[in-house]
Structures are given as C-alpha cells and as structure tokens.
Design an enzyme around this catalytic site. Structure first.
Site, PDB file in Angstrom:
ATOM      1  N   LYS A   8       0.815  -1.219   0.000  1.00 43.38           N
ATOM      2  CA  LYS A   8       0.000   0.000   0.000  1.00 43.38           C
ATOM      3  C   LYS A   8       0.851   1.274   0.000  1.00 43.38           C
ATOM      4  O   LYS A   8       0.424   2.327  -0.424  1.00 43.38           O
ATOM      5  CB  LYS A   8      -0.919   0.009   1.221  1.00 43.38           C
ATOM      6  CG  LYS A   8      -0.190   0.195   2.529  1.00 43.38           C
ATOM      7  CD  LYS A   8      -1.141   0.430   3.667  1.00 43.38           C
ATOM      8  CE  LYS A   8      -1.306  -0.844   4.452  1.00 43.38           C
ATOM      9  NZ  LYS A   8      -1.932  -0.673   5.737  1.00 43.38           N
TER      10      LYS A   8
ATOM     11  N   HIS B 233       1.652  -3.799  14.849  1.00 44.54           N
ATOM     12  CA  HIS B 233       2.131  -2.641  14.069  1.00 44.54           C
ATOM     13  C   HIS B 233       2.167  -1.461  15.032  1.00 44.54           C
ATOM     14  O   HIS B 233       1.133  -1.097  15.597  1.00 44.54           O
ATOM     15  CB  HIS B 233       1.170  -2.367  12.906  1.00 44.54           C
ATOM     16  CG  HIS B 233       1.623  -1.255  12.007  1.00 44.54           C
ATOM     17  ND1 HIS B 233       2.863  -1.248  11.411  1.00 44.54           N
ATOM     18  CD2 HIS B 233       1.020  -0.127  11.608  1.00 44.54           C
ATOM     19  CE1 HIS B 233       2.994  -0.151  10.675  1.00 44.54           C
ATOM     20  NE2 HIS B 233       1.886   0.551  10.779  1.00 44.54           N
TER      21      HIS B 233
ATOM     22  N   GLU C 232       7.042  -5.859   8.099  1.00 48.44           N
ATOM     23  CA  GLU C 232       6.313  -5.396   6.905  1.00 48.44           C
ATOM     24  C   GLU C 232       6.654  -3.938   6.694  1.00 48.44           C
ATOM     25  O   GLU C 232       5.966  -3.060   7.203  1.00 48.44           O
ATOM     26  CB  GLU C 232       4.807  -5.508   7.127  1.00 48.44           C
ATOM     27  CG  GLU C 232       4.279  -6.885   7.351  1.00 48.44           C
ATOM     28  CD  GLU C 232       2.850  -6.788   7.869  1.00 48.44           C
ATOM     29  OE1 GLU C 232       2.067  -5.952   7.392  1.00 48.44           O
ATOM     30  OE2 GLU C 232       2.538  -7.540   8.796  1.00 48.44           O
TER      31      GLU C 232
END
Ligand code: PLP
Length: 455
Positions: free
Chosen positions: A70, A198, A270
């Site tokens: 993204k 995250h 990530e």
C-alpha cells in the site's frame, strides 16, 4: 538471475551523474515542451531502495523483510523488491492481484489486513495465499467458511499513542482477549501460526517494539499451551523512512531475549516507508501566482519588513501527492532549481494545490525569492504514500515516474542475487553481501526534513 527487473525498466545512471541531474534534464525538457500542459512527475532512484535493503539485512539480520504494498505500488518499486527476494504484505485483493501479476509466488505473500472482505479471503484461498492476519471472532468465522486451510496470524494491539499515525484503535486485539480468540480458533480447527503487531508510523520511541515483542512472547505461550504451532512473529511496519531512531539495537536485544536464535520462529517485518521514502523526488510546477497585500481583509501582517505575501498555485496538492500534510503533519520544503543571488530579496510565500477549496494548502510561512509561473519546485523524500494518489475530482492525476539506477547499484544487486543463487537460496532472500557500497546508509540516521536548499 530471477527476472523481475531488467535494464529496460530504468535509466542507467553512470558514475558521477546523479538522479538529481536526471531530474534537472527532465524539468528542462518539460519546460521546453510545446504543450501548455505540464504535470508533476517523479524520479525514483531504485539504487536507493537496493541500498536500504542491504542496510536492513545488516542491521536486523534475523528479520525477513516483507514490503507493505500500500505504501507505494509502482511497478519499478515492486520489481526491484521482488528481485531482491522480499515477501509482500497486501491489504486487499487488488494488491494481492498486483504482486501475483508480476510473478510473486503465493508463499511470499501475507494478507495483513485483520478485517477483510469475504471476497478477499476467497481470493486468497483460490490463489494459494495461506498467511492471513485476524484480530476478531467474526474474521475467524469468515475464514472457517471461506479459507479453512489458512494459517492465521493474530494481530495484537500496541501502545502507539506516541506515533504520528496510530493503528491500534482500529486494529489489534488486547492481550486480555487473546486467549479467548486462540481458544475459539482451536474449537473451529483454524490453525494459528503466529503473532503480528504494528506500532504505527512515526513512532518516536523504539521501546514500543520491545514492549510489543515481549507481549508477542506471552501470546506465543498462550497459543502453544492451547495446541497451536506458533512459529511466525511479524513486527509490522513503522520503520522510519528518513528520520533517525536507534531502533535496530532495541529490536535485536528484544528478539534475543524473547525469541532467541534457534527458537524456530520465523521473524518478519512489513516495511513500507523505510524502503521508498528517500528514493523518490518529485518536480511540481507553478501554475498560477498572485501577490496578496498583507493589509487585505482577513490577512495579518506576518513580518514588519514585508507588506505582501506571494501565493503560488501548484499542479499537485494535499489531496494528491502531498497528503502527508493532512495525515502526518509534515510541512514539505521545496528545493529551488535556480540558485538565487545573495542580493535577491526573499518574500513571504505559500504553496497551494489545484483543488478549489481552502484546505489544499501545501506549505505556508516560506521565504522564497520571486518565482514565476512555469518554474519547477522539487521535493525530496516523496516515496511513501504519494504515488498513485491522483484524483480527477481534486484536479490531479497519478504522476509519471522515471526510474533510474546507478550502474554500481545494479551491479551490487546482480552480485547479491548471484551469491544467493550459488548458495542454493532458492528464494534469493536475505544473505547480506558486503560490497562496501551500501554502508553509507543506516537504519539509524538522517534528517526528518530536508531544509530549503538549491539544486
Ligand atoms: N503493515 C501494516 C499492517 C500497515 O497497516 C502498514 C501501514 O499502515 C504497514 C505495514 C507499513 O507501515 P510503514 O509504511 O509505516 O512502514
């Protein structure tokens, strides 16, 4: 060598010729074009991405990087990262399709959105994508129906209260609720293989990683106790794109403490902005200009020595590539192409995007020399969450990207892959190769904003 990226995908930049030189050439060409229509464009230094990758491998040797699609899904970025052997973290079906389209195998894709549409889960099932994240019971129920063989990663909440962009209000389960979810998964024969988190983007405190790694350890123990075979730890994103924070040593120490070497856990991250922020530079042109007298109604004098402010209109704004102004509170600072002389006066100036509304303000309170319609302004560090943000509704379109890479970076990339192939590392992934070229960059240094400067 696996063929995701070829020399025809980018402009090869020779020694002594920088991507900044290339950008200068392109702006000159665009200014001389016979058409009146000019559009902002990017120059992307793919070599900067290669360098970031080598640096990551050196700083966090136990962590296998996945790229958060993204953040910037432009073809050059995806191809160079694929060539480097990264895995890909996708948030939706379109992103899974995109990376599969360039040939990424399903085993290297994680669908890291804990709250997915059923169509996305079905797509993953049909295309062999096994790793999916979740943080609630409903998601488990959807997976039981649509992808019963999925390997689930439980997304836990973090303390991201100090981060610029927080996610834990929306995603992540509290430690208190983890046992219940793990039991529920067991009851429905859904395999839970690990834990993700995250810490949000722009987190000033690397201890947030250490705390979350410690929390993940607890959840691993819960899962193992309930009979899940826990072997994946996903550290999420939030690694800084340019600014400094000594996070690598904090993460390495926490991993050594809670997930020591040889514990059989596959550790992922990530990364989004870390890889791409500094690789992209954008050139934006001035499309309109007006001088506003400071005694005009509604204007206050900003400085006793000036009686006017200059309002510049650009062909890009906060609803397009400058969305970080709205979401990350960033004040973009332009780099001027023509060096002003020391005698040239500076004027109070502001930059505005093309939308016909009063919110589309890119930067205020700048002191710039007199600029003109058709002049180009250049902005560095524009790779994250910018590309593909165009919207005809707001008067912008996705900007063209010219990819470049220095020959030395291309050679380093080829050597890395040949070394991986010789070692039978079929995935061509994560063996850091010292070529002496990559060490100028680190995970730990760099300014937050580039000061106004001259090309
Ligand atoms: N992973 C997940 C689940 C995310 O939601 C995001 C961004 O929002 C990222 C990774 C990438 O974050 P960053 O670009 O800050 O590295």
């Amino acid at each position: 060598m696996a063929g995701y990226l070829s020399e025809s995908d980018f402009v090869m930049v020779e020694e002594g010729f920088s991507t900044r030189d290339l950008l200068k050439e392109l702006t000159l060409g665009a200014s001389q074009a016979t058409t009146d229509e000019v559009a902002a464009f990017f120059v992307a230094d793919l070599g900067a991405i290669v360098r970031k990758h080598f640096c990551f491998l050196k700083c966090l040797p136990r962590v296998r990087p996945f790229y958060a699609v993204k953040c910037n899904s432009s073809p050059g970025v995806l191809k160079v990262l694929a060539q480097l052997g990264l895995g890909f973290s996708c948030a939706n079906k379109a992103e899974m399709e995109l990376v599969q389209h360039i040939g990424i195998p399903a085993s290297k894709i994680i669908c890291a959105n804990p709250c997915k549409q059923i169509a996305q889960i079905k797509y993953a099932a049909k295309h062999g994508i096994q790793l999916l994240s979740f943080d609630n019971e409903m998601e488990l129920a959807k997976v039981v129906k649509s992808h019963p063989s999925a390997k689930m990663v439980l997304c836990i909440a973090t303390d991201d209260s100090h981060s610029l962009s927080c996610l834990s209000l929306k995603f992540g389960v509290s430690l208190k609720s983890c046992r219940h979810l793990l039991e529920n998964a067991k009851k429905h024969h859904v395999e839970v293989v690990g834990v993700s988190f995250h810490i949000g983007s722009g987190c000033p405190d690397p201890q947030a990683y250490a705390q979350s790694i410690a929390d993940a350890r607890l959840v691993f123990e819960m899962g193992t106790e309930l009979g899940h075979k826990m072997h994946v730890l996903d550290l999420g994103g939030g690694f800084p794109g340019t600014e400094g924070a000594k996070i690598a040593s904090v993460i390495n120490s926490a991993l050594d403490l809670y997930f020591p070497e040889g514990c059989g856990v596959d550790i992922f991250a990530e990364l989004g902005r870390y890889y791409v922020t500094s690789a992209f530079t954008v050139a934006v042109s001035i499309i309109a200009k007006k001088e506003v007298l400071l005694d005009q109604p509604g204007r206050e004098e900003e400085n006793g020595s000036t009686s006017k402010t200059i309002v510049y209109h650009l062909d890009e704004g906060v609803y397009g590539i400058f969305n970080s102004v709205l979401f990350d509170n960033i004040c973009p600072t332009p780099i001027l192409q023509k060096k002003p002389s020391t005698e040239q006066p500076l004027y109070s100036s502001s930059l505005w995007g093309p939308a016909v509304d009063g919110c589309d303000c890119v930067a205020e309170g700048l002191w710039l020399p007199q600029l003109h319609v058709g002049d180009w302004l250049v902005f560095d560090n524009m790779g994250a969450y910018t590309v593909g943000m165009g919207s005809p509704f707001w008067g912008t379109q996705a900007c063209h990207i010219t990819y470049a890479m220095s020959r030395v970076a291309w050679e380093a990339l080829r050597r890395q892959l040949m070394a991986a192939e010789q070692e039978d590392d079929v995935e061509g992934v994560c063996k850091p190769l010292s070529c002496g070229w990559e060490i100028t960059d680190t995970l730990c240094v760099g300014p937050v904003f580039t000061p106004a400067s001259i090309m």
